[in-house]
Structures are given as C-alpha cells and as structure tokens.
Design a protein around this motif. Structure first.
Motif, mmCIF file in Angstrom:
data_model
loop_
_atom_site.group_PDB
_atom_site.id
_atom_site.type_symbol
_atom_site.label_atom_id
_atom_site.label_comp_id
_atom_site.label_asym_id
_atom_site.label_seq_id
_atom_site.Cartn_x
_atom_site.Cartn_y
_atom_site.Cartn_z
ATOM 1 N N ALA A 239 0.831 -1.206 0.000
ATOM 2 C CA ALA A 239 0.000 0.000 0.000
ATOM 3 C C ALA A 239 0.864 1.254 0.000
ATOM 4 O O ALA A 239 0.527 2.260 -0.626
ATOM 5 C CB ALA A 239 -0.923 -0.007 1.214
ATOM 6 N N VAL A 240 2.001 1.198 0.701
ATOM 7 C CA VAL A 240 2.955 2.306 0.682
ATOM 8 C C VAL A 240 3.463 2.534 -0.738
ATOM 9 O O VAL A 240 3.496 3.668 -1.235
ATOM 10 C CB VAL A 240 4.137 2.013 1.633
ATOM 11 C CG1 VAL A 240 5.258 3.034 1.426
ATOM 12 C CG2 VAL A 240 3.679 2.033 3.081
ATOM 13 N N LEU B 4 1.966 11.047 -1.423
ATOM 14 C CA LEU B 4 3.137 10.857 -0.567
ATOM 15 C C LEU B 4 2.776 10.959 0.913
ATOM 16 O O LEU B 4 3.342 10.242 1.746
ATOM 17 C CB LEU B 4 4.214 11.878 -0.923
ATOM 18 C CG LEU B 4 5.597 11.617 -0.330
ATOM 19 C CD1 LEU B 4 6.121 10.258 -0.755
ATOM 20 C CD2 LEU B 4 6.573 12.705 -0.769
ATOM 21 N N SER B 5 1.844 11.832 1.260
ATOM 22 C CA SER B 5 1.466 11.958 2.671
ATOM 23 C C SER B 5 0.839 10.665 3.171
ATOM 24 O O SER B 5 1.108 10.226 4.298
ATOM 25 C CB SER B 5 0.495 13.126 2.865
ATOM 26 O OG SER B 5 -0.687 12.932 2.099
ATOM 27 N N THR B 6 0.009 10.032 2.330
ATOM 28 C CA THR B 6 -0.579 8.744 2.706
ATOM 29 C C THR B 6 0.511 7.693 2.852
ATOM 30 O O THR B 6 0.500 6.881 3.788
ATOM 31 C CB THR B 6 -1.599 8.286 1.657
ATOM 32 O OG1 THR B 6 -2.641 9.263 1.548
ATOM 33 C CG2 THR B 6 -2.207 6.938 2.015
ATOM 34 N N ALA B 7 1.467 7.696 1.920
ATOM 35 C CA ALA B 7 2.570 6.740 1.987
ATOM 36 C C ALA B 7 3.358 6.918 3.281
ATOM 37 O O ALA B 7 3.765 5.936 3.918
ATOM 38 C CB ALA B 7 3.485 6.905 0.780
ATOM 39 N N ALA C 150 9.836 1.540 3.585
ATOM 40 C CA ALA C 150 9.803 2.681 4.498
ATOM 41 C C ALA C 150 10.955 3.639 4.195
ATOM 42 O O ALA C 150 10.775 4.865 4.170
ATOM 43 C CB ALA C 150 9.882 2.203 5.945
ATOM 44 N N GLY C 151 12.142 3.088 3.930
ATOM 45 C CA GLY C 151 13.299 3.926 3.636
ATOM 46 C C GLY C 151 13.133 4.715 2.354
ATOM 47 O O GLY C 151 13.452 5.908 2.293
ATOM 48 N N ILE C 152 12.630 4.069 1.302
ATOM 49 C CA ILE C 152 12.418 4.764 0.031
ATOM 50 C C ILE C 152 11.406 5.884 0.200
ATOM 51 O O ILE C 152 11.574 6.993 -0.326
ATOM 52 C CB ILE C 152 11.953 3.774 -1.049
ATOM 53 C CG1 ILE C 152 13.065 2.770 -1.366
ATOM 54 C CG2 ILE C 152 11.533 4.503 -2.321
ATOM 55 C CD1 ILE C 152 12.630 1.634 -2.264
ATOM 56 N N THR C 153 10.340 5.608 0.946
ATOM 57 C CA THR C 153 9.304 6.613 1.168
ATOM 58 C C THR C 153 9.879 7.834 1.860
ATOM 59 O O THR C 153 9.603 8.983 1.471
ATOM 60 C CB THR C 153 8.159 6.021 2.008
ATOM 61 O OG1 THR C 153 7.611 4.881 1.328
ATOM 62 C CG2 THR C 153 7.046 7.038 2.213
ATOM 63 N N ARG C 154 10.689 7.611 2.883
ATOM 64 C CA ARG C 154 11.259 8.750 3.608
ATOM 65 C C ARG C 154 12.314 9.475 2.780
ATOM 66 O O ARG C 154 12.489 10.687 2.926
ATOM 67 C CB ARG C 154 11.825 8.268 4.945
ATOM 68 C CG ARG C 154 10.712 7.810 5.886
ATOM 69 C CD ARG C 154 11.198 7.560 7.295
ATOM 70 N NE ARG C 154 10.051 7.317 8.165
ATOM 71 C CZ ARG C 154 9.735 6.131 8.704
ATOM 72 N NH1 ARG C 154 10.516 5.091 8.465
ATOM 73 N NH2 ARG C 154 8.689 6.003 9.470
#
Length: 543
Positions: free
Chosen positions: A151-152, A161-164, A196-200
């Motif tokens: 889902a991310v 991006l905020s949802t991710a 999580a790392g890619i998202t941040r």
C-alpha cells in the motif's frame, strides 16, 4: 548400551557437522535392538545413506510450470506462500500472466493474491481502502506487513506521498522478526524496511531514511532476494552523495558490490541507483561524469528521479545546455508519483529552478519558484535561507537555519550549508562571536569536500564555497537588512500602487504607523523616495 543411547550415537555420527564418510562405517558394529542379523545390513544401508539437503523451490520456475503444465489450481497457494520472491523473480508482465492462469475460486480465498493480481491488471485495487479501514486484520500476521508495504508503494506511485508516509509509520508495528542470521519472514522484513526507507527518501526525511536502510542491511533474506540488501547500500550511497558524506557514500557502494547478485528484474534498478551515486561522487574528478549522468537509463532510475533532478543542479547552474534540456524534459514527463506536491517528489525541480534564478540574480523569480516547493522540506528551508541572505535579510536566514537544525544533524553537506548560513547571517548583523562559533563548527565538515552537490545558488553560494576551500571571507560584512513581516506587507502594497492611507485601512493601523514603517524601509534599504525604494526592493528580490 541401551537402545536410546544407541540411537543417539548413530544420529550424532550421521548428522554431526563435518562428519566424514569414513566415520559412518563405525555404525556397522552397532546392532539395533529388535533386528535379526539378516536384517541388519538392510537397516544399516537405509539409515546410513547420505541425506540430500532440502532445497527451497525455485519459485519463478515452479509458477511457470504450474501455469503451462498445471495443476493451475495450485498457483494461488504457491504464490501466497512465496509472494515476495514471486513478485521480484518474475517481471510484471510474466507475473500477470501467471496470476491470470490461477483459478478464480482459489484466488478469492487468498486476499493477497487478489490484491497483487488487480494491481498488475491496472484495476482498482481495494488495497488502500482496506488498509485505511484496518481490513488487513483479516490477513495472516505474516502477510499483514507486506500488504501495508505494498500500500505504501501504491500510494507513492499515485503521488499520495502523505498517505505513503502515514502508512510507513505503521510498518514498524507490523514488521516481522528478522536478524542477520535467519530471516523467518522469507524476505518480508527486508521488503518492509526498504519500502519505508524509500518513502522517507522521497519525502526528504533523509536521517530516518538512512535508519530504515540500515535495518535492511542487518537482515538475511532468502538468496533470491539478497538484492534488498544491495539496494539498501546503494540508496544509502545516493543519500550521502547528495546531502551527506561522500566518503560514506563510497563505503556504501563498496558494500553493495560485495552482495551476491540475483536473477531478479529489480537488479537493474539497483544498478541505476548505484551508478547515479557514483557519478555524483566523482563529478568533480571526472569530466565525463555529466555524460554518464545523462546516459543513465530513464526506466531504471524509476522512483529515484527526484534525486536525479537534484544531481543535475550543479551542472544546470554552470549553464550546461544538455543538463538544462534534461531538466525541462523531466518537468513535463509523467514520472512515478509526479502528481505529488509534497516532499522531494513535488519539490526537486522547483528547488533547482529557484537556484537557477538566484544564480542569474533574479531573486523575485527565485522566490516564486520556492513558493512551488514543499515548505516543510528541510532542503526547501535551506534554499529559502540562502535566498534571504541574497536579499539582505540575515535575520530571516538565521531563523530558518536555527529551525532546521534537527533535520540536518548527521548529514554532512546539509549541516555544512546550515552552519555556513548561520555564520554569514551573524556576520551581517555584526554578531562576530556567534559568527566565529558557527565557522568553527563548519570548518571540520568542509575539510576535503570539493563542492556541495545541492541546489543552492546566489551570492551566498560563493561565500559558502570559500569555506569549503578554506579561503578567508571578506572582512567587510554586508549591510544588514532584516525586515519585519509588517514592513514586508507595507512594501508589497506600496509596489501595488496603494496609498499610505489605504494601506493603513487594510492593515487596521493608524496612518502614522504606516509612515513610521515606510521611513524604516527607506533607512534599511538606504534610499529616499518611493520610486527609489521600489527599485531597490525589486533589485534585492523583495517584490
């Protein structure tokens, strides 16, 4: 010797680490109770026969076989058990064909299979709504975290991006246990931390991104998924190449090269990330670096395109036509997650454009470009601080640099930029002790750096680069100009042709208050009269 001891002895001989084939012959003199002499040889042959190690299935090959030869009703079950390996072992087109061959009844009983099949078909995926409504509680605990991680990924690709980021916060709670020796999650733990790392990274939260990537490095996914670890090293290298420490980037690349390669289609994405980091590090030493940068595969760069844009900044600022053309092309392209207005995804191009305008002395254009960037992004704030210095507003620059301190700690280039702004701001205000303290902190960080690979420009850049090369700064401090928010409001209204009396009415103050503020503007900008005030304000980029 009793029967229990006899069995234990034979098991120890047969299965002890490093036992030699010759040692197994020692068991021929031990007769198992209850067996006649005639049966002993048969029993010995069966018990002492060399055992074949259990080999994990080649998931892609197994799924192809089930698709082509059957039984197809087993596809969903195999995929559910090994969905991470299947996802990365079969390219998306082939994986879709495999899941299309699965029987509908079996797919309906396995939610994660249905989720991924719908995603690959381009159908509306109920994944996000399920996650928001905590529908993933119906899944097995071993699947739940991976569903959130997917889902991310989907949220990022849709530009949400905020949802991710919100979902990434849940990954820690759902993450299965994993360690550097045994990964009972079959790669799910590595996959979750990597997402999580890619998202941040894309959100511009670099410090926390590096922490997520570090967790991936300490996992031991199955052999078919070791590229997760290689990817974590490569992405950490990219972060350090752009905003951190180039030496740490080199070490991360060296570690990435030591990780065993797999047959996954994702290896090409890892290679592109590593190549981008390497080119950024070697930019100053290698004149062919730009050509390598522009030749990097577009598809393989994938979600890392915002960092690719940031890497173009120094070359764009140098006036290179090829880099400028590339930037313009990427601004108009439909890139993964490009609909987002948040984080680096929504800000990278705007930050480079702001730096480009500042380099040309067009401070009003620089401020307009910055208005399109995510205001909460630490990198945006640092560029705003540089623009404030260029506009003669050191007080504003200092406030920004102090506010962003928590987000630059541990990131060498970002922290150096912040300390340099503090130094220049304090000098402009005549605060020499504070200026020297900031400079003393900046000097060790600057040692050995050839240049900062950030989208920073304007007159402040030359002064900050002097810190990098240990060149003494000019002894004459620039004229201090620290306008209050109300003075800026008055200035904007004067530029719009509004009279002082009308400004007083709009701001609900007396006409005498407005006269005092206008006099203060004359004094701070060193001018007399409305016409010269507006001309100087425009030159400084204040309006």
């Amino acid at each position: 010797m009793n029967s229990w001891n006899e069995s234990e002895t034979m098991a120890t001989v047969q299965h002890s680490p490093g036992a030699r084939e010759a040692d197994s012959t020692a068991t021929t003199n031990i007769q198992h109770p209850g067996l006649k002499d005639a049966d002993t040889s048969q029993w010995e042959a069966e018990f002492t026969a060399p055992t074949t190690p259990v080999k994990r299935p080649d998931v892609p090959t197994l799924l192809r076989t089930l698709r082509d030869e059957g039984p197809q009703e087993r596809i969903a079950a195999v995929f559910e058990e090994h969905y991470i390996e299947a996802w990365f072992g079969l390219d998306p087109v082939e994986l879709r064909s495999v899941l299309n061959a699965a029987t509908e009844r079996e797919v309906r009983t396995r939610p994660i299979v249905g989720y991924i099949r719908s995603l690959l078909r381009g159908e509306t995926v109920p994944l996000l709504s399920d996650v928001r409504q905590n529908g993933v509680k119906t899944l097995r605990a071993s699947e739940r975290g991976a569903v959130v991680a997917m889902a991310v990924l989907e949220s990022r690709l849709r530009g949400e991006l905020s949802t991710a980021m919100q979902l990434a916060e849940r990954l820690g709670a759902d993450a299965p246990a994993a360690n550097a020796l045994v990964d009972g999650s079959l790669g799910t733990a590595s996959f979750m931390s990597l997402q999580a790392g890619i998202t941040r990274m894309l959100a511009g939260d670099f410090a926390r991104a590096l922490a997520d990537l570090e967790r991936v490095k300490w996992t031991a996914p199955p052999a078919a998924l070791t590229f997760f670890v290689r990817d974590a090293h490569a992405k950490a290298a990219l972060v350090h190449a752009i905003v951190g420490d180039p030496e740490l980037a080199r070490r991360a690349l060296a570690s990435a090269r030591q990780v065993q390669r797999t047959n996954s289609w994702a290896e090409a994405l890892v290679d592109a990330t590593a190549q981008l980091a390497e080119v950024i590090i070697d930019r100053n030493a290698d004149s062919t670096a730009l050509g390598q940068l522009l030749a990097t595969g577009r598809t393989e760069i994938g979600e890392m395109w915002p960092l690719f844009i940031l890497s173009l900044a120094p070359t764009v600022l140098s006036g290179d036509a090829g880099a400028a053309h590339m930037l313009a092309a990427m601004e108009g392209a439909a890139l993964p997650g490009s609909k987002s207005s948040q984080g680096l995804t929504g800000s990278a191009a705007a930050l480079v454009r702001a730096a480009q305008a500042a380099e040309a002395g067009h401070l009003s254009e620089a401020r307009a470009a910055l208005a399109a960037a995510d205001p909460d992004l630490p990198l945006t704030k640092l560029v705003q601080a540089g623009a404030a210095l260029d506009s003669g507003m050191p007080g504003q620059a200092l406030a920004i640099a102090l506010d962003v301190a928590a987000h630059t700690a541990g990131l060498r280039q970002l922290e150096l930029w912040r300390l340099s702004i503090l130094h220049l701001g304090h000098r402009a205000l005549g605060e020499e002790d504070a200026a020297q303290a900031s400079l003393d902190q900046a000097r060790p960080l600057a040692a050995g750096l050839g240049a900062i690979a950030l989208p920073v420009s304007g007159s402040a850049r030359a002064q900050i680069q002097s810190l990098l090369h240990d060149v003494p700064l000019p002894t004459t401090a620039p004229t201090a100009l620290s306008l209050t928010p109300r003075e800026l409001e008055v200035l904007v209204r004067l530029a719009a042709g509004i009279s002082r009396r009308e400004i007083a009415e709009q701001l609900f103050v007396s006409i005498n208050t407005i006269k005092t503020q206008v006099s203060s503007l004359y004094r701070k900008l060193g001018v007399r009269g409305r016409g010269t005030l507006l001309a100087e304000a425009y030159r400084r980029g204040l309006i």
